[in-house]
Design a protein around this motif. Structure first.
Motif, PDB file in Angstrom:
ATOM      1  N   TYR A 182       0.854  -1.205   0.000  1.00 60.30           N
ATOM      2  CA  TYR A 182       0.000   0.000   0.000  1.00 60.30           C
ATOM      3  C   TYR A 182       0.885   1.250   0.000  1.00 60.30           C
ATOM      4  N   GLY A 210       0.378  11.578   8.546  1.00 62.36           N
ATOM      5  CA  GLY A 210       0.655  10.547   9.541  1.00 62.36           C
ATOM      6  C   GLY A 210      -0.620   9.773   9.855  1.00 62.36           C
ATOM      7  N   GLY A 237      -8.477  -0.552  10.920  1.00 61.96           N
ATOM      8  CA  GLY A 237      -8.349   0.290  12.110  1.00 61.96           C
ATOM      9  C   GLY A 237      -6.909   0.754  12.249  1.00 61.96           C
ATOM     10  N   THR A 238      -6.713   1.997  12.686  1.00 63.59           N
ATOM     11  CA  THR A 238      -5.339   2.470  12.916  1.00 63.59           C
ATOM     12  C   THR A 238      -5.046   2.449  14.422  1.00 63.59           C
ATOM     13  N   ALA A 239      -3.749   2.535  14.744  1.00 66.78           N
ATOM     14  CA  ALA A 239      -3.261   2.178  16.082  1.00 66.78           C
ATOM     15  C   ALA A 239      -4.091   2.780  17.237  1.00 66.78           C
TER      16      ALA A 239
HETATM   17  N1  USQ Z   1       0.408  -1.132  15.416  1.00 65.29           N
HETATM   18  C1  USQ Z   1       0.432  -1.828  16.614  1.00 65.29           C
HETATM   19  N2  USQ Z   1      -0.733  -2.386  17.034  1.00 65.29           N
HETATM   20  C2  USQ Z   1      -1.901  -2.284  16.339  1.00 65.29           C
HETATM   21  C3  USQ Z   1      -1.911  -1.559  15.120  1.00 65.29           C
HETATM   22  C4  USQ Z   1      -0.731  -1.015  14.687  1.00 65.29           C
HETATM   23  O1  USQ Z   1       1.466  -1.930  17.283  1.00 65.29           O
HETATM   24  O2  USQ Z   1      -2.915  -2.828  16.797  1.00 65.29           O
HETATM   25  C5  USQ Z   1       1.647  -0.498  14.930  1.00 65.29           C
HETATM   26  C6  USQ Z   1       2.087  -0.959  13.538  1.00 65.29           C
HETATM   27  O3  USQ Z   1       2.895  -2.118  13.619  1.00 65.29           O
HETATM   28  C7  USQ Z   1       2.822   0.261  13.023  1.00 65.29           C
HETATM   29  C8  USQ Z   1       2.082   1.430  13.688  1.00 65.29           C
HETATM   30  O4  USQ Z   1       1.345   0.882  14.774  1.00 65.29           O
HETATM   31  O5  USQ Z   1       4.137   0.266  13.493  1.00 65.29           O
HETATM   32  C9  USQ Z   1       1.111   2.147  12.771  1.00 65.29           C
HETATM   33  O6  USQ Z   1       0.202   1.215  12.252  1.00 65.29           O
HETATM   34  P1  USQ Z   1      -1.269   1.645  11.789  1.00 65.29           P
HETATM   35  O7  USQ Z   1      -2.001   0.405  11.402  1.00 65.29           O
HETATM   36  O8  USQ Z   1      -1.885   2.533  12.792  1.00 65.29           O
HETATM   37  O9  USQ Z   1      -0.933   2.581  10.540  1.00 65.29           O
HETATM   38  P2  USQ Z   1      -0.351   2.232   9.109  1.00 65.29           P
HETATM   39  O10 USQ Z   1      -0.422   0.791   8.783  1.00 65.29           O
HETATM   40  O11 USQ Z   1       0.980   2.892   9.006  1.00 65.29           O
HETATM   41  O12 USQ Z   1      -1.410   2.965   8.167  1.00 65.29           O
HETATM   42  C10 USQ Z   1      -2.190   4.082   8.612  1.00 65.29           C
HETATM   43  C11 USQ Z   1      -3.302   4.295   7.596  1.00 65.29           C
HETATM   44  C12 USQ Z   1      -2.703   4.615   6.239  1.00 65.29           C
HETATM   45  C13 USQ Z   1      -1.742   5.786   6.373  1.00 65.29           C
HETATM   46  C14 USQ Z   1      -0.707   5.559   7.459  1.00 65.29           C
HETATM   47  C15 USQ Z   1       0.097   6.807   7.780  1.00 65.29           C
HETATM   48  O13 USQ Z   1      -4.106   3.114   7.520  1.00 65.29           O
HETATM   49  O14 USQ Z   1      -3.751   4.934   5.328  1.00 65.29           O
HETATM   50  O15 USQ Z   1      -1.085   5.992   5.157  1.00 65.29           O
HETATM   51  O16 USQ Z   1      -1.378   5.232   8.693  1.00 65.29           O
HETATM   52  S1  USQ Z   1       1.780   6.427   8.177  1.00 65.29           S
HETATM   53  O17 USQ Z   1       1.809   5.448   9.270  1.00 65.29           O
HETATM   54  O18 USQ Z   1       2.409   7.663   8.536  1.00 65.29           O
HETATM   55  O19 USQ Z   1       2.344   5.830   6.969  1.00 65.29           O
END
Ligand code: USQ
Ligand code: NAD
Length: 391
Positions: A182, A210, A237-239
């Motif tokens: 993605y 972010g 869902g995001t973190a």
């Molecule tokens: N994470 C956890 N536990 C969870 C969910 C996530 O530890 O239950 C960690 C992930 O491993 C990662 C971080 O939290 O290190 C962020 O994960 P996320 O799922 O909140 O975000 P991400 O996959 O990066 O994607 C989300 C949006 C996406 C956007 C991105 C911004 O879904 O559309 O592009 O955030 S960024 O992270 O700056 O790339």
């Protein structure tokens, strides 16, 4: 201003459509309901009960505020549809959210990886051609991601890096280390947008956003029918949004690996502010501006601790649990990303310390009987299972 909002049925797109309509702009929202279909297929759903489609949302908006949001239901990879919308609406600004936004979704299987890249890259290409041939002065405000940069061991700049190499200097796009297929699709988009500004003279702002958190905006609070979607499942869902739901239902917080992963975060109300600042202060013809769109950096453990503390304040005991990390990512790393350009334009951040996480708990609590627990634990692995390494 005539503002076209692509992906106007989504978490951010619906909130943005109402925000601009409320401020007197002429808004036209386009969506093909990909996101709703993906949840139906997976057996998950938005925590908040959203109305069934964009026409009913726009009708509720009209009833509550007397204002109009025009709607087109259709797929941005369909050139005929894109061409028709641009010819009829003649947008002055195009706010483009309309993509598959999930990193885990893009790694479920080959089909979903191919879908993610085709969907995201082709619809952005269609938008670039439509601006080029139909509304060449329109400003593209494109939602990119901080994840385009990854986690390099140097400071992250806003889009470009001054480089000196073998005695010569240039300012070049900042190196990209995307962490999922993605995130790779967003890098491909950025390359194509940069081309369109350099070669066709289009004007564009790439908002490297972010991770967004939050559930309410000024407009969603006007009426329960105006809520935006809010997801907490493993895929979409995001973190922080996930952690808040987990805290309310008594599920351990799902910290992946050590939890030292650091990212930029922002409240959904600041997404609206940032997009408005970018839209009202357009890029020059031939310019691709890049803004790093977040307000604060946190590690996952810092977020988990913030949720645990907020829980304690309202009498909820929150367990923080380390899960084997399903992703391939650095769990301890340097992270220092510049984010001054939106502040220079006047952004007034809403910081996490001022956001009442307890209030988010309260809103989630109202809908807790809708929580589908089966989609919460992480199952999608970045590596094939037989090669997965536990952290
Ligand atoms: N994470 C956890 N536990 C969870 C969910 C996530 O530890 O239950 C960690 C992930 O491993 C990662 C971080 O939290 O290190 C962020 O994960 P996320 O799922 O909140 O975000 P991400 O996959 O990066 O994607 C989300 C949006 C996406 C956007 C991105 C911004 O879904 O559309 O592009 O955030 S960024 O992270 O700056 O790339
Ligand atoms: P979302 O899935 O809720 O919104 C995207 C919308 O686009 C959905 O309603 C979907 O149906 C629609 N869409 C997708 N493909 C389409 C197509 N081919 N034709 C028409 N409509 C299509 O996601 P979101 O969280 O609101 O994110 C919006 C944008 O912001 C995405 O581009 C995402 O990558 C980016 N972003 C989101 C976050 C975040 O934390 N939510 C952070 C950084 C960047």
């Amino acid at each position: 201003m005539r503002i076209l909002i692509l992906g106007g049925d989504g978490y951010l797109g619906w909130a943005t459509s109402m925000y601009f309509s409320n401020r007197g702009h002429e808004v036209h929202a386009v969506d093909n309901y990909f996101r709703r279909r993906a949840h139906r297929e997976a057996g998950t759903d938005s925590l908040t009960p959203i109305l069934p489609d964009l026409p009913s949302r726009a009708a509720a908006w009209k009833e509550v505020t007397g204002k109009e949001i025009a709607v087109t239901e259709g797929d941005l990879t369909d050139w005929d549809l894109v061409e028709r919308v641009f010819r009829e609406f003649q947008p002055e600004a195009v706010i483009h959210y309309g993509e598959q936004p999930s990193a885990p979704y893009s790694l479920i299987d080959r089909h979903k990886a191919v879908f993610t890249q085709q969907n995201n890259v082709i619809n952005t290409l269609n938008v670039l051609w439509a601006i080029r041939d139909i509304t060449p002065d329109a400003h593209l405000v494109k939602l990119g991601t901080m994840g385009e940069y990854g986690t390099p061991n140097i400071d992250i700049e806003e889009g470009y890096l001054e480089v000196e190499h073998n005695g010569r200097r240039d300012t070049l796009p900042f190196p990209k280390l995307p962490g999922s297929l993605y995130h790779c699709s967003k890098v491909h988009d950025s390359t194509n947008i940069h081309f369109a500004t350099r070669v066709w003279g289009l004007r564009a702002t790439d908002l490297n956003q972010g991770v967004v958190y939050g559930i309410e905006t000024e407009e969603t609070r006007l009426d329960p029918r105006l809520v935006t979607r809010f997801d907490y499942d493993e895929v979409f869902g995001t973190a922080l949004n996930r952690f808040c739901v987990q805290a309310v239902i008594g599920h351990p917080l799902t910290v992946y690996g050590k939890g030292g992963q650091t990212r930029g975060y922002l409240n959904i109300v600041d997404t609206l502010q940032c997009v408005e600042l970018a839209t009202l202060n357009p890029a020059a013809a031939g310019e691709m501006r890049v803004f790093n769109q977040f307000t604060e950096q946190f590690s996952i453990m810092e977020l988990a601790e913030a949720v645990r503390t907020a829980g304690r304040d309202v009498g909820i005991e929150v367990e923080v649990r380390h899960y084997d990390n399903p992703r391939v990512e650095l769990e301890e790393h340097y992270y220092n990303a510049r984010h001054t350009k939106l502040l220079d334009l006047g952004l007034q951040p809403h910081l996490l310390s001022e956001t009442l996480v307890e209030h988010v708990f309260e809103v989630i609590g109202r809908h807790r009987d809708r929580v589908i627990t089966t989609g919460i634990d992480p199952k999608i692995r970045w590596r094939p299972v037989h090669e997965a390494v536990s952290s």
